[in-house]
Design a protein around this motif. Structure first.
Motif, PDB file in Angstrom:
ATOM      1  N   TYR A 155       1.014  -1.172  -0.263  1.00 32.31           N
ATOM      2  CA  TYR A 155       0.063   0.130  -0.181  1.00 32.31           C
ATOM      3  C   TYR A 155       0.679   1.200  -0.446  1.00 32.31           C
ATOM      4  O   TYR A 155       0.506   2.194  -0.464  1.00 32.31           O
ATOM      5  CB  TYR A 155      -0.969   0.093   1.226  1.00 32.31           C
ATOM      6  CG  TYR A 155      -1.904   1.019   1.581  1.00 32.31           C
ATOM      7  CD1 TYR A 155      -2.967   1.271   0.458  1.00 32.31           C
ATOM      8  CD2 TYR A 155      -1.760   2.406   2.473  1.00 32.31           C
ATOM      9  CE1 TYR A 155      -3.676   2.346   0.680  1.00 32.31           C
ATOM     10  CE2 TYR A 155      -2.436   3.761   2.274  1.00 32.31           C
ATOM     11  CZ  TYR A 155      -3.420   3.611   1.528  1.00 32.31           C
ATOM     12  OH  TYR A 155      -4.633   4.302   1.495  1.00 32.31           O
ATOM     13  N   VAL A 156       1.814   1.144   1.170  1.00 33.97           N
ATOM     14  CA  VAL A 156       2.899   2.772   1.535  1.00 33.97           C
ATOM     15  C   VAL A 156       3.257   2.717  -0.241  1.00 33.97           C
ATOM     16  O   VAL A 156       3.576   3.827  -0.958  1.00 33.97           O
ATOM     17  CB  VAL A 156       3.803   2.592   1.786  1.00 33.97           C
ATOM     18  CG1 VAL A 156       5.218   3.397   1.767  1.00 33.97           C
ATOM     19  CG2 VAL A 156       2.899   1.909   2.966  1.00 33.97           C
ATOM     20  N   PHE A 160       2.053   6.124  -1.760  1.00 36.97           N
ATOM     21  CA  PHE A 160       3.111   7.576  -0.732  1.00 36.97           C
ATOM     22  C   PHE A 160       4.487   7.032  -2.454  1.00 36.97           C
ATOM     23  O   PHE A 160       4.681   8.247  -2.589  1.00 36.97           O
ATOM     24  CB  PHE A 160       3.521   7.073   0.307  1.00 36.97           C
ATOM     25  CG  PHE A 160       2.728   7.364   1.713  1.00 36.97           C
ATOM     26  CD1 PHE A 160       1.645   8.905   1.229  1.00 36.97           C
ATOM     27  CD2 PHE A 160       1.612   6.336   2.314  1.00 36.97           C
ATOM     28  CE1 PHE A 160       0.984   8.942   2.235  1.00 36.97           C
ATOM     29  CE2 PHE A 160       0.959   6.506   2.768  1.00 36.97           C
ATOM     30  CZ  PHE A 160       0.209   8.234   2.710  1.00 36.97           C
ATOM     31  N   GLY A 161       4.862   5.640  -2.512  1.00 39.07           N
ATOM     32  CA  GLY A 161       6.073   5.685  -3.097  1.00 39.07           C
ATOM     33  C   GLY A 161       5.605   6.324  -5.076  1.00 39.07           C
ATOM     34  O   GLY A 161       7.018   6.375  -5.590  1.00 39.07           O
ATOM     35  N   ASN A 162       4.489   6.602  -5.120  1.00 35.16           N
ATOM     36  CA  ASN A 162       4.377   6.797  -6.883  1.00 35.16           C
ATOM     37  C   ASN A 162       4.288   8.319  -6.517  1.00 35.16           C
ATOM     38  O   ASN A 162       4.414   9.111  -7.793  1.00 35.16           O
ATOM     39  CB  ASN A 162       2.863   6.165  -6.724  1.00 35.16           C
ATOM     40  CG  ASN A 162       2.921   4.951  -7.693  1.00 35.16           C
ATOM     41  OD1 ASN A 162       4.366   4.854  -8.168  1.00 35.16           O
ATOM     42  ND2 ASN A 162       2.267   4.156  -7.447  1.00 35.16           N
ATOM     43  N   VAL A 163       3.827   8.953  -5.804  1.00 35.93           N
ATOM     44  CA  VAL A 163       4.178  10.625  -5.289  1.00 35.93           C
ATOM     45  C   VAL A 163       5.738  11.134  -5.943  1.00 35.93           C
ATOM     46  O   VAL A 163       6.987  10.891  -5.312  1.00 35.93           O
ATOM     47  CB  VAL A 163       3.944  10.940  -4.407  1.00 35.93           C
ATOM     48  CG1 VAL A 163       3.969  12.584  -4.176  1.00 35.93           C
ATOM     49  CG2 VAL A 163       2.657  10.360  -3.377  1.00 35.93           C
ATOM     50  N   PRO A 164       5.754  11.901  -7.196  1.00 34.57           N
ATOM     51  CA  PRO A 164       7.257  12.174  -7.679  1.00 34.57           C
ATOM     52  C   PRO A 164       7.523  13.180  -6.916  1.00 34.57           C
ATOM     53  O   PRO A 164       7.392  14.117  -6.348  1.00 34.57           O
ATOM     54  CB  PRO A 164       6.586  12.061  -9.155  1.00 34.57           C
ATOM     55  CG  PRO A 164       5.662  12.939  -8.845  1.00 34.57           C
ATOM     56  CD  PRO A 164       4.745  12.481  -8.110  1.00 34.57           C
TER      57      PRO A 164
END
Lengths: 170, 190
Positions: A155-156, A160-164
């Motif tokens: 999920y993280v 959140f990992g996809n936010v550049p």
């Protein structure tokens, strides 16, 4: 007190198991449909403080366990009686598929925020609860996040990992 | 007054005044805020460095983010930051705003705060000692002197990307954009 409480409980209710793990603790395991009666009975005995409602996800056994921790303000208080304070923990198990339970807010009004929290984090519906609205969480989750099959790392990474980072856009 | 700094005062009085009157918005998030009361009171006395807490973001120019940032807190942080007057400086305090810290795999905690608002400096540690705040303040003075504490300028210039990231984390934002989102020839550059 805890010995006599154990006897009282076992004399009144047929289908419960009572153990005394420590001097000041009594653990009661009851079937889910008899929980409101046991709560009412304990409240009439003087356990007038519902300290906590909590849930445990036993994913291997495919059940949720609900725990009600009861104690009292005045009776059994060590300053009043000279003994250590007595805590009663009432446990019950409900199936993991479509978990539903009867609300305890009719007996202990302060169960309301605890049940809202459990509804939000475990997805357990409390029948008769007046306000099962979101309490803490901001976003929608496919699986309620405190269930054991909720994969936090995935999920993280997805959310959140996809936010550049802003520097990458220059 | 320090005689060595007289030339600096004459060259850039506004910058020097800014530097020595950092007003921190008293915003509590996470566990790091427990370090702030000793810092601002008699034990460590942040006023030696010109740092005092103020009640509202509209009087502040220093924003200390003192711990983990939950998704709900991020909304409050952005709204607080956008209300502060420029020039404004932000410092992330503790490991959690940097990369999530011990909440790196939490479902509800923002991992890299600098993706959502610009940060001028970080204080690493869990927990940093109160002395670390003063080290950070003196570093911030150097950055202000050299014009490197430019978070508010970066925010204006890259507002489009910050706003997009904020929307990715929070969904729909219920406040209007602070700056223009258009791609003009100069963007939001001043």
């Amino acid at each position: 007190m805890n010995k006599s409480l154990k006897e009282k409980l076992e004399a009144t209710f047929k289908d419960i198991q009572t153990t005394v793990p420590e001097d000041s603790r009594v653990a009661v395991t009851a079937r889910s449909d008899s929980v409101p009666t046991v709560l009412r009975f304990l409240k009439d005995l003087g356990f007038d403080h519902l300290a906590l409602v909590s849930a445990v996800d036993w994913i291997e056994e495919d059940v949720f366990e609900l725990c009600f921790v009861l104690t009292s303000y005045m009776q059994n208080d060590d300053e009043v009686t000279g003994r250590e304070k007595l805590h009663v923990i009432l446990k019950t198990r409900i199936p993991r598929e479509r978990p539903q339970f009867k609300t305890a807010t009719g007996i202990f009004p302060n169960a309301e925020p605890y049940e809202r929290e459990i509804h939000e984090l475990f997805g357990i519906d409390f029948e008769g609860h007046r306000r099962l609205t979101p309490l803490f969480l901001e976003r929608e989750y496919e699986i309620p996040p405190f269930r054991k099959d909720f994969d936090t790392r995935k999920y993280v990474e997805d959310v959140f990992g996809n936010v550049p980072s802003v520097e990458d856009n220059k | 007054m320090d005689r060595n700094q007289i030339t600096k005062w004459l060259k850039a009085p506004a910058k020097m005044a800014n530097k020595y009157s950092l007003h921190a918005v008293y915003f509590c998030t996470g566990c790091g805020i427990i370090e702030v009361p000793p810092v601002i009171t008699a034990r460590w006395d942040a006023e030696r460095f010109g740092v005092i807490p103020v009640a509202t973001p509209r009087q502040a120019n220093l924003f200390l983010i003192t711990g983990y940032v939950s998704v709900k807190t991020l909304r409050a942080i952005i709204r607080t930051y956008e209300q502060m007057y420029e020039p404004k400086y932000t410092v992330g305090f503790g490991s959690c705003p940097i990369n999530g810290g011990m909440y790196w795999d939490s479902y509800n905690t923002i991992k890299h705060l600098d993706k959502y608002i610009p940060i001028d400096g970080w204080i690493a540690g869990c927990m940093p000692r109160p002395e670390a705040i003063f080290v950070a303040v003196t570093h911030l003075w150097t950055l202000i002197d050299k014009g490197m504490a430019d978070g508010y300028i970066r925010y204006r210039e890259n507002y489009k990307y910050y706003r997009r990231n904020q929307q990715m984390a929070l969904g729909k934002l219920e406040w209007p954009p602070l700056y223009s989102l258009d791609d003009g020839p100069e963007g939001n550059k001043q």
